[in-house]
Write an enzyme that holds these catalytic residues in place. Structure first.
Site, PDB file in Angstrom:
ATOM      1  N   ARG A  37       1.672  20.185  -8.291  1.00  0.00           N
ATOM      2  CA  ARG A  37       0.581  20.876  -7.597  1.00  0.00           C
ATOM      3  C   ARG A  37       0.277  22.231  -8.220  1.00  0.00           C
ATOM      4  O   ARG A  37      -0.875  22.655  -8.227  1.00  0.00           O
ATOM      5  CB  ARG A  37       0.910  21.032  -6.117  1.00  0.00           C
ATOM      6  CG  ARG A  37       0.769  19.710  -5.394  1.00  0.00           C
ATOM      7  CD  ARG A  37       1.092  19.837  -3.935  1.00  0.00           C
ATOM      8  NE  ARG A  37       0.764  18.598  -3.241  1.00  0.00           N
ATOM      9  CZ  ARG A  37       1.308  18.224  -2.098  1.00  0.00           C
ATOM     10  NH1 ARG A  37       2.202  18.996  -1.525  1.00  0.00           N
ATOM     11  NH2 ARG A  37       0.946  17.094  -1.530  1.00  0.00           N
ATOM     12  N   LYS A 199       0.594   0.432   7.203  1.00  0.00           N
ATOM     13  CA  LYS A 199      -0.069   0.000   8.437  1.00  0.00           C
ATOM     14  C   LYS A 199      -1.584  -0.117   8.340  1.00  0.00           C
ATOM     15  O   LYS A 199      -2.238   0.719   7.729  1.00  0.00           O
ATOM     16  CB  LYS A 199       0.227   1.002   9.540  1.00  0.00           C
ATOM     17  CG  LYS A 199       1.673   1.059   9.959  1.00  0.00           C
ATOM     18  CD  LYS A 199       1.812   2.148  10.996  1.00  0.00           C
ATOM     19  CE  LYS A 199       3.224   2.275  11.532  1.00  0.00           C
ATOM     20  NZ  LYS A 199       3.310   3.508  12.350  1.00  0.00           N
ATOM     21  N   GLY A 353      -0.459   9.481  -1.465  1.00  0.00           N
ATOM     22  CA  GLY A 353       0.819  10.018  -1.911  1.00  0.00           C
ATOM     23  C   GLY A 353       1.742   8.971  -2.507  1.00  0.00           C
ATOM     24  O   GLY A 353       2.260   9.138  -3.618  1.00  0.00           O
ATOM     25  N   GLY A 376      -4.163  12.905   2.287  1.00  0.00           N
ATOM     26  CA  GLY A 376      -5.023  12.835   3.469  1.00  0.00           C
ATOM     27  C   GLY A 376      -6.468  13.212   3.169  1.00  0.00           C
ATOM     28  O   GLY A 376      -7.399  12.571   3.658  1.00  0.00           O
TER      29      GLY A 376
HETATM   30  P1  ADP Z   1      -0.148   5.931   0.455  1.00  0.00           P
HETATM   31  O1  ADP Z   1       0.761   7.117   0.646  1.00  0.00           O
HETATM   32  O2  ADP Z   1      -0.332   5.604  -0.998  1.00  0.00           O
HETATM   33  O3  ADP Z   1      -1.449   6.086   1.194  1.00  0.00           O
HETATM   34  P2  ADP Z   1       1.111   4.476   2.599  1.00  0.00           P
HETATM   35  O4  ADP Z   1       1.753   5.739   3.047  1.00  0.00           O
HETATM   36  O5  ADP Z   1       0.062   3.883   3.433  1.00  0.00           O
HETATM   37  O6  ADP Z   1       0.580   4.653   1.083  1.00  0.00           O
HETATM   38  O7  ADP Z   1       2.206   3.339   2.466  1.00  0.00           O
HETATM   39  C1  ADP Z   1       3.330   3.459   1.649  1.00  0.00           C
HETATM   40  C2  ADP Z   1       4.549   2.811   2.267  1.00  0.00           C
HETATM   41  O8  ADP Z   1       4.272   1.483   2.635  1.00  0.00           O
HETATM   42  C3  ADP Z   1       5.690   2.765   1.294  1.00  0.00           C
HETATM   43  O9  ADP Z   1       6.730   3.596   1.762  1.00  0.00           O
HETATM   44  C4  ADP Z   1       6.104   1.301   1.272  1.00  0.00           C
HETATM   45  O10 ADP Z   1       7.499   1.105   1.284  1.00  0.00           O
HETATM   46  C5  ADP Z   1       5.493   0.783   2.555  1.00  0.00           C
HETATM   47  N1  ADP Z   1       5.290  -0.674   2.502  1.00  0.00           N
HETATM   48  C6  ADP Z   1       4.604  -1.385   1.597  1.00  0.00           C
HETATM   49  N2  ADP Z   1       4.695  -2.703   1.828  1.00  0.00           N
HETATM   50  C7  ADP Z   1       5.468  -2.850   2.920  1.00  0.00           C
HETATM   51  C8  ADP Z   1       5.945  -3.980   3.648  1.00  0.00           C
HETATM   52  N3  ADP Z   1       5.637  -5.220   3.288  1.00  0.00           N
HETATM   53  N4  ADP Z   1       6.722  -3.745   4.713  1.00  0.00           N
HETATM   54  C9  ADP Z   1       7.052  -2.491   5.079  1.00  0.00           C
HETATM   55  N5  ADP Z   1       6.638  -1.391   4.435  1.00  0.00           N
HETATM   56  C10 ADP Z   1       5.860  -1.560   3.360  1.00  0.00           C
HETATM   57 MG    MG Z   2       2.035   7.675   2.260  1.00  0.00          MG
END
Ligand code: ADP
Ligand code: MG
Length: 394
Positions: A37, A199, A353, A376
């Site tokens: 950063r 999610k 992230g 975010g």
């Molecule tokens: P980003 O930060 O890129 O927006 P998210 O925070 O939405 O991504 O999601 C990342 C998390 O999702 C990771 O920690 C990963 O382990 C989890 N994840 C991915 N696939 C699964 C799964 N099938 N079951 C549980 N957790 C999962």
């Molecule tokens: Mg995340």
């Protein structure tokens, strides 16, 4: 969105310029861990230094209580790291708008840099308190916002101060807004959006917005199981959000009606526990055993997704395909990262992230067109929300 003025071409020589940066970096044993950063803010800082400005940097770090100084959230290590990166002395004020900040801001020489103490030691920062905005503004003659990562927050240093001084965007913030807005407003087609992560409920706004914009939507990660449930499939003990099944079904229908291809996994890697050494198996999504959880996309899905990604002229990716933090379940995320990296004809944009962490883990960051620094903030921008920190610069 790109109707914001950048600092480029503004005569800053001899002027005090207060810059909101995002120095919210991890601190370990009193030193900066990952300095990404700080590096991301260097183009703006160096531009101002070279232009002969008196540069005053302000940032938050972590989540202090807002009741004054807390050793573990001091920005002193970030100032020290910055001095190393620009190979020049960096002054540090022990407060944000107090006596030390005012004295050090007043005695700055042209082309020198001062870092103020953590904005959030003062609870008025997050409240966008008018008096606090005035006190910050009184330290300088010009304001620059280069903290894209906090542009979705209406705080004193990101919003209120912008109406008190001539306000400009720094290069990091301007680049983020230009790239992400450009992708949404005028993508080169086909536009392929890859969405994963844990999610559905975290990402509804993003999925909804992209169904309106993209030609193909690829779904992976934990969220795919709620979509599979909407298709009437059994998903064992996989991550699922019962309350969102109906909404997921609506999204599948909406995509269909709009002529958007929405791809879901055809096979998954599943395990008997959420653990690195769990017993894993690969199965079709039509035959997920009742006592296992899906933790990654399977090999057939990897191929299907790689083919779809290869067809894109714009590829946006947010959200890992599986639990990539565990070696046993990183394969799908790696395959998708490699497919995105291999598409050299496309603009490839990574946001979020964990997605950025995954790309870094596989050493593929240099192969991508653009890596967003705002988790975010980039998601809110993609959702079509107005970012207060950007709106304040118009
Ligand atoms: P980003 O930060 O890129 O927006 P998210 O925070 O939405 O991504 O999601 C990342 C998390 O999702 C990771 O920690 C990963 O382990 C989890 N994840 C991915 N696939 C699964 C799964 N099938 N079951 C549980 N957790 C999962
Ligand atoms: Mg995340």
């Amino acid at each position: 969105m790109s109707d914001i003025k950048t600092i480029e071409g503004v005569d800053v020589r001899g002027k005090r310029v207060i810059v909101r940066v995002d120095f919210n970096v991890p601190i370990k044993d009193g030193a900066v861990g990952d300095d990404t950063r700080i590096r991301a803010a260097l183009p703006t800082i160096e531009y101002l230094v070279n232009g002969g400005a008196k540069v005053i940097l302000m940032s938050h770090l972590g989540r202090p209580a807002g009741e004054g100084f807390e050793e573990k959230f001091t920005l002193a290590p970030a100032a020290a790291r910055l001095a190393e990166l620009i190979d020049a002395p960096v002054a540090f004020a022990a407060d944000t708008v107090g006596d030390d900040a005012r004295a050090k801001a007043a005695e700055l020489a042209d082309g020198s840099v001062l870092v103020l103490e953590n904005l959030r030691f003062d609870k008025r920062e997050k409240k966008n308190d008018p008096a606090f905005c005035e006190e910050l503004a009184s330290l300088a003659e010009l304001y620059v916002n280069d903290a894209f990562g906090t542009a979705h927050r209406a705080h004193a240093s990101t919003a209120g101060i912008a109406s008190l001084l001539p306000a400009y965007a720094g290069f990091l913030l301007a680049g983020e807004v230009e790239t992400l807005s450009g992708m949404l407003d005028a993508p080169k087609r086909p536009f392929v959006a890859i969405l994963g992560g844990s999610k559905v409920s975290d990402k509804v706004g993003v999925i909804d917005a992209l169904i309106d914009k993209a030609d193909t939507i690829i779904i992976g990660g934990g969220m795919c199981f709620t979509f599979l449930l909407a298709q009437g499939k059994a998903v064992g003990t996989s991550l699922k959000e019962e309350d969102w099944v109906e909404r997921a079904g609506d999204m599948i229908e909406k995509a269909q009606a709009a002529g958007v291809k929405l791809l879901l996994p055809v096979d998954v890697v599943a395990a008997d526990a959420f653990a690195e050494d769990a017993n894993a198996l690969t199965c079709s999504v039509d035959a997920i055993p009742a006592d296992v959880m899906g933790l990654d996309i399977g090999p057939e899905t990897e191929k299907l997704y790689a083919d779809a990604i290869a067809e894109g002229s714009t590829v946006f990716w947010n959200g890992p395909m599986g639990v990539f933090e565990m070696k046993a379940f990183e394969h799908g995320t790696r395959a998708v990262a490699e497919a995105v990296a291999a598409n050299k004809d496309a603009a490839t944009i990574i946001g979020g992230g964990d997605s950025v962490a995954a790309v870094n883990k596989f050493s593929l960051a240099d192969e991508m067109t653009f890596i967003s620094t705002g988790g975010g903030a980039s998601m809110e921008l993609v959702e079509g929300k107005t970012l207060p920190g950007v709106a304040a610069l118009r």
